[in-house]
Design an enzyme around this catalytic site. Structure first.
Site, PDB file in Angstrom:
ATOM      1  N   HIS A 163       0.845  -1.079   0.034  1.00 16.82           N
ATOM      2  CA  HIS A 163       0.086   0.065  -0.124  1.00 16.82           C
ATOM      3  C   HIS A 163       0.875   1.202  -0.019  1.00 16.82           C
ATOM      4  O   HIS A 163       0.253   2.449  -0.007  1.00 16.82           O
ATOM      5  CB  HIS A 163      -0.946   0.037   1.171  1.00 16.82           C
ATOM      6  CG  HIS A 163      -1.775  -1.077   1.207  1.00 16.82           C
ATOM      7  ND1 HIS A 163      -2.828  -1.089   0.097  1.00 16.82           N
ATOM      8  CD2 HIS A 163      -2.064  -2.174   2.088  1.00 16.82           C
ATOM      9  CE1 HIS A 163      -3.747  -2.227   0.603  1.00 16.82           C
ATOM     10  NE2 HIS A 163      -3.070  -3.100   1.464  1.00 16.82           N
ATOM     11  N   ASP A 199      -2.254 -10.696  -2.681  1.00 16.30           N
ATOM     12  CA  ASP A 199      -2.801 -10.268  -1.435  1.00 16.30           C
ATOM     13  C   ASP A 199      -4.322  -9.968  -1.583  1.00 16.30           C
ATOM     14  O   ASP A 199      -4.728  -9.436  -2.682  1.00 16.30           O
ATOM     15  CB  ASP A 199      -2.142  -9.182  -0.797  1.00 16.30           C
ATOM     16  CG  ASP A 199      -2.460  -8.672   0.552  1.00 16.30           C
ATOM     17  OD1 ASP A 199      -2.007  -8.957   1.648  1.00 16.30           O
ATOM     18  OD2 ASP A 199      -3.491  -8.052   0.772  1.00 16.30           O
ATOM     19  N   HIS A 201      -6.001  -7.293  -0.388  1.00 13.79           N
ATOM     20  CA  HIS A 201      -6.160  -5.929  -0.940  1.00 13.79           C
ATOM     21  C   HIS A 201      -5.455  -5.410  -2.366  1.00 13.79           C
ATOM     22  O   HIS A 201      -4.368  -6.131  -2.514  1.00 13.79           O
ATOM     23  CB  HIS A 201      -5.646  -5.130   0.351  1.00 13.79           C
ATOM     24  CG  HIS A 201      -6.258  -5.529   1.552  1.00 13.79           C
ATOM     25  ND1 HIS A 201      -5.887  -6.580   2.501  1.00 13.79           N
ATOM     26  CD2 HIS A 201      -7.427  -4.870   2.207  1.00 13.79           C
ATOM     27  CE1 HIS A 201      -6.585  -6.445   3.489  1.00 13.79           C
ATOM     28  NE2 HIS A 201      -7.780  -5.468   3.420  1.00 13.79           N
ATOM     29  N   ASP A 288      -4.239 -13.202   3.140  1.00 11.24           N
ATOM     30  CA  ASP A 288      -5.742 -12.703   3.924  1.00 11.24           C
ATOM     31  C   ASP A 288      -6.679 -12.969   2.901  1.00 11.24           C
ATOM     32  O   ASP A 288      -7.856 -12.595   3.019  1.00 11.24           O
ATOM     33  CB  ASP A 288      -5.739 -11.069   4.218  1.00 11.24           C
ATOM     34  CG  ASP A 288      -4.725 -10.265   3.107  1.00 11.24           C
ATOM     35  OD1 ASP A 288      -4.698 -10.750   2.065  1.00 11.24           O
ATOM     36  OD2 ASP A 288      -4.597  -9.131   3.767  1.00 11.24           O
TER      37      ASP A 288
HETATM   38  C1  OKP Z   1      -2.649  -4.701   4.439  1.00  7.65           C
HETATM   39  B1  OKP Z   1      -2.513  -5.684   3.490  1.00  7.65           B
HETATM   40  C2  OKP Z   1      -8.882  -2.473   9.985  1.00  7.65           C
HETATM   41  C3  OKP Z   1      -8.950  -1.600   8.339  1.00  7.65           C
HETATM   42  C4  OKP Z   1      -7.957  -2.442   7.617  1.00  7.65           C
HETATM   43  C5  OKP Z   1      -6.229  -1.647   6.247  1.00  7.65           C
HETATM   44  C6  OKP Z   1      -6.000  -2.992   5.707  1.00  7.65           C
HETATM   45  C7  OKP Z   1      -4.606  -3.205   5.288  1.00  7.65           C
HETATM   46  C8  OKP Z   1      -3.899  -4.488   4.980  1.00  7.65           C
HETATM   47  N1  OKP Z   1      -8.813  -1.579  10.897  1.00  7.65           N
HETATM   48  N2  OKP Z   1      -7.474  -1.454   6.669  1.00  7.65           N
HETATM   49  O1  OKP Z   1      -2.902  -5.543   2.047  1.00  7.65           O
HETATM   50  O2  OKP Z   1      -2.752  -6.784   3.914  1.00  7.65           O
HETATM   51 ZN    ZN Z   2      -4.066  -7.447   2.494  1.00  6.49          ZN
END
Ligand code: OKP
Ligand code: ZN
Length: 346
Positions: A163, A199, A201, A288
């Site tokens: 990110h 991933d 996300h 994830d």
């Molecule tokens: C990082 B990676 C929960 C909100 C989550 C951010 C997610 C980051 C994921 N407090 N927001 O891509 O695994």
């Molecule tokens: Zn992620």
């Protein structure tokens, strides 16, 4: 498979993140990496090696090769600046840039600067964050150095970096280690690199860093940004710009996606990285998409991660795996092992 890791990667440990309106313990924590280390040891996987001292020395320059200099300067001194302002604990932003505001005028105080560079309030900067990032970049450089000989390398690092954009951080991470890897591979002579991001996300930071470049192809399979972080990037119509036109592939999928459709997206991404003519592959290896991940909504199983590894191996490219997300800590070791074993045909 050769694994590179370092004890300093356990240092960064934020106290809390904003989640559903409350400060809760960070999902992204050192126990994630420990869980994977334990699983590798238990499976008698070859012992991980630490980064070379020369890679340590080159780590900061490698981070600067994909991020803006002022941004790295900020990361380096952010926690000391926070302390100097009389604060203790973790540094978190309290504001954000809105539309038609000055994204071109960095403010003077640490509060202003955190708000200027952060994209979310869930990514605390601790006293140890910078050292953790140096260790991560050193692991990446060592992985790049060994890739040709080893054929495949696993950089077991944290926090996840996909990110982090040219000049912003968030999504638990600060420096885009997959981008550091791709750039370092370019610099040792590969002319075309593919980054495959599995991933859950979207890797908005990786996309940002390479969006206008034709030498690094980015493909991502992720939850539709209309419903999931990072919300403002990751749509299918983002295909690259200028020299990078056609070198960005987003495959957003709906919540509850399971292997049958996830694997079709993977096949599409693999077909494209083949036609791109990649000479090496960097995999942003997040877990994830797992069915029991506490912050995600896909339905992959441990066995599916094995199938994923096998499908990636079929590309027959030198492959550098960079550890990204995955927050079901009790299953993270098994999931990672499944992917690596699937890749290695074990
Ligand atoms: C990082 B990676 C929960 C909100 C989550 C951010 C997610 C980051 C994921 N407090 N927001 O891509 O695994
Ligand atoms: Zn992620």
């Amino acid at each position: 498979m050769l694994t590179i890791t370092d004890p300093d990667l356990l240092l960064h440990h934020g106290a809390g993140e904003l989640n559903a309106g409350k400060i809760t313990p960070c999902f992204e924590q050192p126990a994630r990496l420990k869980a994977v280390l334990d699983a590798l040891a238990e499976a008698r996987w070859p012992a991980p090696i630490p980064p070379d001292p020369s890679a340590r020395a080159a780590a900061e320059a490698a981070m600067r090769s994909v991020h803006a200099g002022e941004f790295i300067d900020f990361l380096k001194s952010a926690h000391a600046d926070w302390r100097a302002a009389g604060r203790d604990g973790d540094a978190l932003p309290l504001s954000a840039i809105g539309r038609r505001m000055h994204a071109d005028r960095p403010p003077e105080t640490i509060d202003g600067m955190l708000s200027y560079y952060a994209i979310d309030p869930g990514t605390p900067i601790t006293a140890d964050t910078w050292r953790t990032l140096e260790a991560g970049a050193a692991c990446i450089l060592t992985a790049v150095d060994r890739l040709q000989q080893a054929g495949s390398v696993f950089a077991l690092i944290r926090p996840p970096g996909h990110h982090a954009g040219r000049d912003y951080y968030g999504g638990y991470g600060f420096v885009n280690m997959a981008a550091v890897a791709a750039q370092a591979l370019r610099e040792i002579g590969a002319s075309r690199i593919a980054v495959l991001d599995v991933d859950y996300h979207h890797g908005n930071g990786t996309q940002d860093i390479f969006y206008d470049r034709g030498d690094v192809f980015y493909a991502s399979i992720h939850a539709d940004p209309r419903r999931q972080f990072p919300f403002f990037l990751g749509y299918a119509d983002e295909t690259g710009a200028g020299a990078g036109e056609g070198a960005n592939l987003n495959l957003p999928l709906p919540w509850n996606t399971a292997w049958s459709s996830w694997s079709e997206a993977l096949a599409a991404a693999c077909a494209r990285l083949k036609s791109f003519g990649a000479e090496a592959l960097v995999v942003s290896l997040g877990f994830d998409a797992f069915e029991r991940d506490p912050i995600s909504h896909f339905k992959l199983t441990t066995e599916d991660f094995g199938r994923m590894g096998a499908a990636i191996a079929k590309q027959q490219l030198p492959t550098l795996f960079v550890f990204e997300g995955g927050y079901a800590i009790d299953a993270l070791g098994a999931n990672t092992l499944a992917a690596l074993e699937g890749f290695s045909g074990r």
